[in-house]
Design a protein around this motif. Structure first.
Motif, PDB file in Angstrom:
ATOM      1  N   UNK A  24       0.884  -1.342   0.044  1.00 62.58           N
ATOM      2  CA  UNK A  24       0.167  -0.019   0.199  1.00 62.58           C
ATOM      3  C   UNK A  24       0.902   1.163  -0.002  1.00 62.58           C
ATOM      4  N   UNK A  25       2.159   1.425   0.743  1.00 68.69           N
ATOM      5  CA  UNK A  25       3.026   2.307   0.657  1.00 68.69           C
ATOM      6  C   UNK A  25       3.464   2.492  -0.654  1.00 68.69           C
ATOM      7  N   UNK A  26       3.986   1.351  -1.389  1.00 71.00           N
ATOM      8  CA  UNK A  26       4.310   1.475  -2.659  1.00 71.00           C
ATOM      9  C   UNK A  26       3.318   2.099  -3.858  1.00 71.00           C
ATOM     10  N   UNK A  27       2.323   1.806  -3.670  1.00 71.10           N
ATOM     11  CA  UNK A  27       0.800   2.201  -4.573  1.00 71.10           C
ATOM     12  C   UNK A  27       0.892   3.736  -4.198  1.00 71.10           C
ATOM     13  N   UNK A  28       0.845   4.158  -2.874  1.00 71.02           N
ATOM     14  CA  UNK A  28       0.779   5.634  -2.533  1.00 71.02           C
ATOM     15  C   UNK A  28       1.815   6.346  -3.256  1.00 71.02           C
TER      16      UNK A  28
ATOM     17  N   UNK B 246       2.731   9.820 -10.062  1.00 68.82           N
ATOM     18  CA  UNK B 246       1.722  10.149 -11.110  1.00 68.82           C
ATOM     19  C   UNK B 246       1.293  11.730 -10.995  1.00 68.82           C
ATOM     20  N   UNK B 247       1.128  12.063  -9.878  1.00 75.26           N
ATOM     21  CA  UNK B 247       0.729  13.481  -9.625  1.00 75.26           C
ATOM     22  C   UNK B 247       1.966  14.201 -10.092  1.00 75.26           C
ATOM     23  N   UNK B 248       3.348  14.148  -9.694  1.00 72.59           N
ATOM     24  CA  UNK B 248       4.435  14.787 -10.199  1.00 72.59           C
ATOM     25  C   UNK B 248       4.508  14.715 -11.760  1.00 72.59           C
ATOM     26  N   UNK B 249       4.307  13.702 -12.318  1.00 76.97           N
ATOM     27  CA  UNK B 249       4.401  13.425 -13.663  1.00 76.97           C
ATOM     28  C   UNK B 249       3.429  13.866 -14.506  1.00 76.97           C
ATOM     29  N   UNK B 250       2.276  14.343 -13.852  1.00 72.20           N
ATOM     30  CA  UNK B 250       0.946  14.723 -14.540  1.00 72.20           C
ATOM     31  C   UNK B 250       0.345  13.674 -15.352  1.00 72.20           C
ATOM     32  N   UNK B 251       0.102  12.378 -14.938  1.00 70.96           N
ATOM     33  CA  UNK B 251      -0.351  11.275 -15.564  1.00 70.96           C
ATOM     34  C   UNK B 251      -1.667  10.645 -14.906  1.00 70.96           C
ATOM     35  N   UNK B 252      -2.616  11.087 -15.615  1.00 72.78           N
ATOM     36  CA  UNK B 252      -4.071  10.699 -15.023  1.00 72.78           C
ATOM     37  C   UNK B 252      -4.201   9.133 -14.901  1.00 72.78           C
ATOM     38  N   UNK B 253      -3.776   8.584 -16.089  1.00 74.99           N
ATOM     39  CA  UNK B 253      -3.654   7.195 -15.927  1.00 74.99           C
ATOM     40  C   UNK B 253      -3.111   6.487 -14.739  1.00 74.99           C
ATOM     41  N   UNK B 254      -1.990   6.970 -14.506  1.00 79.02           N
ATOM     42  CA  UNK B 254      -1.047   6.554 -13.220  1.00 79.02           C
ATOM     43  C   UNK B 254      -1.915   6.798 -12.030  1.00 79.02           C
ATOM     44  N   UNK B 255      -2.350   7.937 -11.875  1.00 77.32           N
ATOM     45  CA  UNK B 255      -3.238   8.330 -10.760  1.00 77.32           C
ATOM     46  C   UNK B 255      -4.529   7.415 -10.650  1.00 77.32           C
ATOM     47  N   UNK B 256      -5.118   7.163 -11.449  1.00 75.85           N
ATOM     48  CA  UNK B 256      -6.172   6.299 -11.391  1.00 75.85           C
ATOM     49  C   UNK B 256      -6.136   4.875 -11.008  1.00 75.85           C
ATOM     50  N   UNK B 257      -4.850   4.247 -11.756  1.00 77.85           N
ATOM     51  CA  UNK B 257      -4.822   2.877 -11.213  1.00 77.85           C
ATOM     52  C   UNK B 257      -4.176   2.730 -10.189  1.00 77.85           C
ATOM     53  N   UNK B 258      -3.005   3.548  -9.837  1.00 76.76           N
ATOM     54  CA  UNK B 258      -2.438   3.412  -8.488  1.00 76.76           C
ATOM     55  C   UNK B 258      -3.340   3.766  -7.271  1.00 76.76           C
ATOM     56  N   UNK B 259      -4.274   4.832  -7.537  1.00 79.63           N
ATOM     57  CA  UNK B 259      -5.164   5.095  -6.339  1.00 79.63           C
ATOM     58  C   UNK B 259      -6.001   3.839  -6.253  1.00 79.63           C
ATOM     59  N   UNK B 260      -6.470   3.268  -7.036  1.00 81.15           N
ATOM     60  CA  UNK B 260      -7.364   2.058  -7.038  1.00 81.15           C
ATOM     61  C   UNK B 260      -6.706   0.787  -6.388  1.00 81.15           C
ATOM     62  N   UNK B 261      -5.388   0.519  -6.753  1.00 83.05           N
ATOM     63  CA  UNK B 261      -4.666  -0.389  -6.323  1.00 83.05           C
ATOM     64  C   UNK B 261      -4.202  -0.030  -4.710  1.00 83.05           C
ATOM     65  N   UNK B 262      -4.047   1.206  -4.521  1.00 83.14           N
ATOM     66  CA  UNK B 262      -3.862   1.653  -2.998  1.00 83.14           C
ATOM     67  C   UNK B 262      -4.779   1.390  -1.914  1.00 83.14           C
ATOM     68  N   UNK B 263      -6.040   1.629  -2.460  1.00 85.05           N
ATOM     69  CA  UNK B 263      -7.510   1.354  -1.745  1.00 85.05           C
ATOM     70  C   UNK B 263      -7.539  -0.231  -1.586  1.00 85.05           C
ATOM     71  N   UNK B 264      -7.310  -0.840  -2.772  1.00 87.97           N
ATOM     72  CA  UNK B 264      -7.370  -2.157  -2.322  1.00 87.97           C
ATOM     73  C   UNK B 264      -6.271  -2.871  -1.739  1.00 87.97           C
ATOM     74  N   UNK B 265      -5.051  -2.434  -1.503  1.00 87.85           N
ATOM     75  CA  UNK B 265      -4.211  -2.618  -0.653  1.00 87.85           C
ATOM     76  C   UNK B 265      -4.412  -2.226   0.777  1.00 87.85           C
ATOM     77  N   UNK B 266      -5.469  -1.419   1.068  1.00 81.85           N
ATOM     78  CA  UNK B 266      -6.000  -1.075   2.499  1.00 81.85           C
ATOM     79  C   UNK B 266      -5.604   0.505   2.917  1.00 81.85           C
ATOM     80  N   UNK B 267      -5.198   1.129   1.813  1.00 81.64           N
ATOM     81  CA  UNK B 267      -4.908   2.634   2.047  1.00 81.64           C
ATOM     82  C   UNK B 267      -6.073   3.291   2.358  1.00 81.64           C
ATOM     83  N   UNK B 268      -6.158   4.245   3.151  1.00 83.08           N
ATOM     84  CA  UNK B 268      -7.220   5.102   3.382  1.00 83.08           C
ATOM     85  C   UNK B 268      -7.133   6.477   2.701  1.00 83.08           C
ATOM     86  N   UNK B 269      -8.290   7.019   2.479  1.00 81.71           N
ATOM     87  CA  UNK B 269      -8.033   8.382   1.694  1.00 81.71           C
ATOM     88  C   UNK B 269      -7.135   9.310   2.526  1.00 81.71           C
TER      89      UNK B 269
END
Length: 113
Positions: A45-49, A55-78
């Motif tokens: 979850x830390x790696x996904x965060x 993704x934010x730093x590189x301005x990649x909407x695709x990266x933000x979407x997939x890694x936010x989803x994976x972070x949540x799936x790994x147990x990360x909170x908002x």
């Protein structure tokens, strides 16, 4: 609000297209991502965060979407996702702050608590 599922669907199609075009290159890339993403000294979850922040730093909407989803799936909170992603603003300034919109929308769409 951004439809982050659209980014995930587009990314899935791109993966299929690249895999068909050059399976060897795609498999090498995929193996790298899988190897570096699994838990170790840092939990998955830390790696996904971290990937969300990148993704934010590189301005990649695709990266933000997939890694936010994976972070949540790994147990990360908002809170964890937002705090981690906000680190990108320190390095990327205003443009990175603007891309936080996609993090907020992804957290909302994927049900981050």
């Amino acid at each position: 609000m951004t439809d982050t599922n659209t980014y995930i669907n587009q990314l899935a199609q791109t993966r299929k297209d690249l895999e068909a075009f050059d399976p060897e290159a795609w498999n090498a890339f995929s193996a790298l991502v899988q190897t570096t993403s699994k838990g170790g000294a840092l939990p998955a979850k830390v790696k996904e965060i971290i990937m969300v922040a990148l993704g934010v730093a590189d301005h990649c909407q695709f990266c933000i979407a997939i890694h936010t989803k994976r972070a949540i799936e790994a147990g990360a909170s908002r809170q964890e996702i937002m705090e981690g992603a906000m680190m990108a603003i320190a390095m990327g300034g205003g443009p990175s702050m603007a891309f936080m919109r996609y993090v907020v929308d992804a957290c909302n769409e994927f049900g981050a608590e």
